[in-house]
Design a protein around this motif. Structure first.
Motif, PDB file in Angstrom:
ATOM      1  N   ARG A 148       0.975  -1.256   0.131  1.00 14.61           N
ATOM      2  CA  ARG A 148      -0.069   0.084   0.012  1.00 14.61           C
ATOM      3  C   ARG A 148       0.993   1.158  -0.170  1.00 14.61           C
ATOM      4  N   ALA A 149       0.597   2.051  -0.880  1.00 13.61           N
ATOM      5  CA  ALA A 149       1.510   3.454  -0.913  1.00 13.61           C
ATOM      6  C   ALA A 149       0.591   4.212  -0.427  1.00 13.61           C
ATOM      7  N   ARG A 150       1.288   5.221   0.640  1.00 13.05           N
ATOM      8  CA  ARG A 150       0.712   6.175   1.196  1.00 13.05           C
ATOM      9  C   ARG A 150       1.006   7.405   0.462  1.00 13.05           C
ATOM     10  N   VAL A 151       0.154   7.879  -0.187  1.00 14.87           N
ATOM     11  CA  VAL A 151       0.265   9.197  -1.209  1.00 14.87           C
ATOM     12  C   VAL A 151      -0.459  10.332  -0.812  1.00 14.87           C
ATOM     13  N   LEU A 152      -0.270  11.382  -1.704  1.00 13.68           N
ATOM     14  CA  LEU A 152      -1.170  12.546  -1.763  1.00 13.68           C
ATOM     15  C   LEU A 152      -2.140  12.407  -2.597  1.00 13.68           C
ATOM     16  N   VAL A 153      -3.300  12.727  -2.098  1.00 18.05           N
ATOM     17  CA  VAL A 153      -4.536  13.137  -2.951  1.00 18.05           C
ATOM     18  C   VAL A 153      -5.032  14.596  -2.956  1.00 18.05           C
ATOM     19  N   TYR A 154      -5.424  15.052  -4.015  1.00 20.08           N
ATOM     20  CA  TYR A 154      -5.776  16.531  -3.995  1.00 20.08           C
ATOM     21  C   TYR A 154      -7.131  16.729  -4.782  1.00 20.08           C
ATOM     22  N   ASP A 155      -7.777  17.837  -4.546  1.00 17.24           N
ATOM     23  CA  ASP A 155      -9.024  18.195  -5.174  1.00 17.24           C
ATOM     24  C   ASP A 155      -8.541  18.583  -6.740  1.00 17.24           C
ATOM     25  N   THR A 156      -8.931  17.829  -7.557  1.00 18.74           N
ATOM     26  CA  THR A 156      -8.529  18.267  -8.901  1.00 18.74           C
ATOM     27  C   THR A 156      -8.995  19.456  -9.515  1.00 18.74           C
ATOM     28  N   GLU A 157     -10.002  20.306  -8.873  1.00 21.71           N
ATOM     29  CA  GLU A 157     -10.632  21.360  -9.277  1.00 21.71           C
ATOM     30  C   GLU A 157      -9.748  22.772  -8.835  1.00 21.71           C
ATOM     31  N   ARG A 158      -8.968  22.328  -7.457  1.00 20.83           N
ATOM     32  CA  ARG A 158      -8.331  23.459  -6.716  1.00 20.83           C
ATOM     33  C   ARG A 158      -6.755  23.347  -6.734  1.00 20.83           C
ATOM     34  N   VAL A 159      -6.562  22.181  -7.103  1.00 26.66           N
ATOM     35  CA  VAL A 159      -4.835  21.616  -7.076  1.00 26.66           C
ATOM     36  C   VAL A 159      -4.311  21.223  -8.468  1.00 26.66           C
ATOM     37  N   LYS A 160      -3.332  21.714  -8.858  1.00 29.39           N
ATOM     38  CA  LYS A 160      -2.696  21.419  -9.959  1.00 29.39           C
ATOM     39  C   LYS A 160      -1.718  20.435  -9.697  1.00 29.39           C
ATOM     40  N   PRO A 161      -1.495  19.103 -10.264  1.00 27.58           N
ATOM     41  CA  PRO A 161      -0.693  18.193  -9.865  1.00 27.58           C
ATOM     42  C   PRO A 161       0.805  18.756  -9.612  1.00 27.58           C
ATOM     43  N   ASP A 162       1.139  19.586 -10.738  1.00 21.94           N
ATOM     44  CA  ASP A 162       2.658  20.289 -10.435  1.00 21.94           C
ATOM     45  C   ASP A 162       3.018  21.229  -9.520  1.00 21.94           C
ATOM     46  N   GLU A 163       1.733  21.459  -8.614  1.00 27.29           N
ATOM     47  CA  GLU A 163       2.000  21.940  -7.377  1.00 27.29           C
ATOM     48  C   GLU A 163       2.387  20.956  -6.252  1.00 27.29           C
ATOM     49  N   LEU A 164       2.361  19.831  -6.659  1.00 27.31           N
ATOM     50  CA  LEU A 164       3.026  18.549  -5.689  1.00 27.31           C
ATOM     51  C   LEU A 164       4.131  18.200  -5.953  1.00 27.31           C
ATOM     52  N   SER A 165       5.049  17.717  -4.886  1.00 29.68           N
ATOM     53  CA  SER A 165       6.338  17.161  -5.148  1.00 29.68           C
ATOM     54  C   SER A 165       6.510  15.982  -3.941  1.00 29.68           C
ATOM     55  N   VAL A 241      -2.969  10.017   2.181  1.00 29.72           N
ATOM     56  CA  VAL A 241      -3.917   8.585   2.297  1.00 29.72           C
ATOM     57  C   VAL A 241      -3.319   7.454   1.723  1.00 29.72           C
ATOM     58  N   ASN A 242      -3.821   6.121   2.070  1.00 30.38           N
ATOM     59  CA  ASN A 242      -3.424   5.121   1.267  1.00 30.38           C
ATOM     60  C   ASN A 242      -4.341   5.114   0.112  1.00 30.38           C
ATOM     61  N   THR A 243      -3.486   4.644  -0.967  1.00 30.74           N
ATOM     62  CA  THR A 243      -4.313   4.493  -2.593  1.00 30.74           C
ATOM     63  C   THR A 243      -5.356   3.887  -2.448  1.00 30.74           C
ATOM     64  N   TYR A 244      -5.535   2.322  -1.925  1.00 30.13           N
ATOM     65  CA  TYR A 244      -6.673   1.704  -2.053  1.00 30.13           C
ATOM     66  C   TYR A 244      -8.050   2.407  -1.703  1.00 30.13           C
ATOM     67  N   ARG A 274      13.354   9.432  -2.972  1.00 27.70           N
ATOM     68  CA  ARG A 274      13.368   7.650  -2.476  1.00 27.70           C
ATOM     69  C   ARG A 274      12.453   7.134  -2.835  1.00 27.70           C
ATOM     70  N   GLY A 275      11.351   7.774  -3.285  1.00 24.54           N
ATOM     71  CA  GLY A 275      10.300   7.110  -3.802  1.00 24.54           C
ATOM     72  C   GLY A 275       9.109   7.159  -2.815  1.00 24.54           C
ATOM     73  N   ALA A 276       8.023   6.977  -3.282  1.00 23.00           N
ATOM     74  CA  ALA A 276       6.610   7.114  -2.090  1.00 23.00           C
ATOM     75  C   ALA A 276       6.612   6.163  -1.096  1.00 23.00           C
ATOM     76  N   HIS A 277       6.422   6.443   0.102  1.00 28.48           N
ATOM     77  CA  HIS A 277       6.388   5.342   1.146  1.00 28.48           C
ATOM     78  C   HIS A 277       5.305   4.220   0.835  1.00 28.48           C
ATOM     79  N   VAL A 278       6.080   2.982   1.324  1.00 31.49           N
ATOM     80  CA  VAL A 278       5.035   1.828   1.056  1.00 31.49           C
ATOM     81  C   VAL A 278       5.056   0.921   1.828  1.00 31.49           C
ATOM     82  N   ASN A 279       4.005   0.622   2.406  1.00 30.22           N
ATOM     83  CA  ASN A 279       3.930  -0.339   3.615  1.00 30.22           C
ATOM     84  C   ASN A 279       3.103  -1.633   2.953  1.00 30.22           C
TER      85      ASN A 279
END
Ligand code: FE
Length: 363
Positions: A148-165, A241-244, A274-279
């Protein structure tokens, strides 16, 4: 199994039956032959049973256990509770514990169970071939079953993915009042912070936790799904959050939940670093397993191509096994670079993580 242990186990059966009836509501497999036993029903032959203590709470597991029962004739009996409660129960049951397999939703809890001497080595070429070395105990005390990858999720109307890193960038001033995450009591967060401690040390992890707390949209509360609901409601803009859980929202029977899932963008942080945190969700055969062979059989079944595909398609987790098709949704999120920190390290830094969270004021 020694005669004494077997006798103790049979003495325990009425209690276990009662526990099963209370502890695994909804867990009875659909096949008529595999109904949950009544407390006073004769116990199935020991060779035909595997007793699972599981923290996992997903429908995919029910489906897989039913499939295992149909294929092998071995009855899977599940006791569901939080990992810490299951570990405490196993400690107090000692050598008379009926548990054969401990399943947790987090490597940290497997490391904790192992540190208490509750697990035993399993030497299985099937398991070592299927599970990459960094996702299992070196001597086979536990094995990752799903990633399970613990990732960032964002509101697609208010955030552009290139704002995240990166996870670290969420502490920057532009995210003030916009970040959502659950409580530090949650093991997924403890493992994420443990990974930061393993890589960068406790001081750096504390600075990150303080920076994140300073940018929170609200005090931590609720589940991973609740963070996404809060993003959709405009409480904040980005959540950890976790992707699933994105997959579970998108496939919910509740239309409002599907709509929330559809608003979410999935962003894998720390790519190129180092990559996304995975558990992992994983399992270990218990030290006193009365049905050891069946426990190993169940583990081997759970890393089969077939079972790994169910974890991916029905619960939107990543297979631990290479080359298993993940289904359209996971494919739509794209491939990503995962942190390959050995998961045993997460357990080693779990206590420090709790200390750091407390010091940082992350409730
Ligand atoms: Fe979960």
């Amino acid at each position: 199994m020694p005669a004494l242990t077997r006798r103790r186990f049979s003495l325990l059966l009425p209690a276990l039956g009662a526990l099963l009836l209370s502890g695994c509501t909804g867990e009875a497999p659909p096949a008529p032959a595999a109904d949950a036993p009544e407390a006073d029903a004769p116990a199935p032959a020991a060779a035909g049973v595997v007793n699972v203590y599981s923290h996992r709470h997903y429908d995919a597991d029910k489906q897989l256990f039913a499939q295992f029962e149909a294929e092998t004739g071995i009855t899977v009996r599940v006791v569901k509770a939080g990992a810490d409660a299951l570990i405490e129960r196993m400690v107090s049951e000692g050598a008379s514990s009926p548990a054969d397999l401990l399943i947790t939703a987090d490597a940290g809890r497997l490391v904790r169970a192992d540190a208490k001497g509750l697990l035993q080595p399993v030497d299985s070429p099937t398991l070592t071939a299927a599970v990459p070395a960094h996702l299992r105990h070196p001597a086979g005390h536990w094995f990752g079953l799903t990633k399970r990858a613990r990732v960032l999720v964002y509101d697609t109307e208010r955030v552009k993915p290139d704002e995240l890193s990166t996870y670290a960038a969420l502490t920057e001033p532009q995210w003030k009042g916009r970040v959502l995450v659950r409580s530090s009591a949650n093991m997924y967060n403890q493992s994420l912070l443990a990974s930061m401690i393993a890589h960068d040390g406790e001081e750096a992890a504390k600075a990150w936790a303080e920076g994140l707390v300073a940018n929170l949209a609200r005090p931590p509360k609720g589940s991973d799904r609740d963070q996404m609901k809060a993003v959709a409601a405009g409480v904040g803009d980005v959540a950890i959050v976790n992707t699933y859980y994105v997959g579970l929202l998108l496939n919910s029977e509740v239309p409002e939940e599907r709509a929330i899932g559809e608003r979410m963008g999935v962003f894998f942080p720390d790519q190129g670093g180092r990559g996304a945190h995975v558990n992992v969700s994983g399992a270990g055969v218990t030290r006193h397993a009365p049905n050891r062979d069946n426990a190993v059989k169940l583990l081997e079944f759970l890393v089969s191509d077939e079972a790994q595909a169910v974890f991916a398609r029905a619960n939107y987790e990543y297979p631990v096994k290479e080359g298993v098709p993940v289904g359209d949704l996971l494919e739509s999120w794209g491939t990503f670079q995962a942190d390959d920190l050995p998961l045993s390290e997460l357990g080693a830094h779990q206590e420090a993580a709790v200390r750091v969270f407390d010091a940082a004021g992350w409730r």
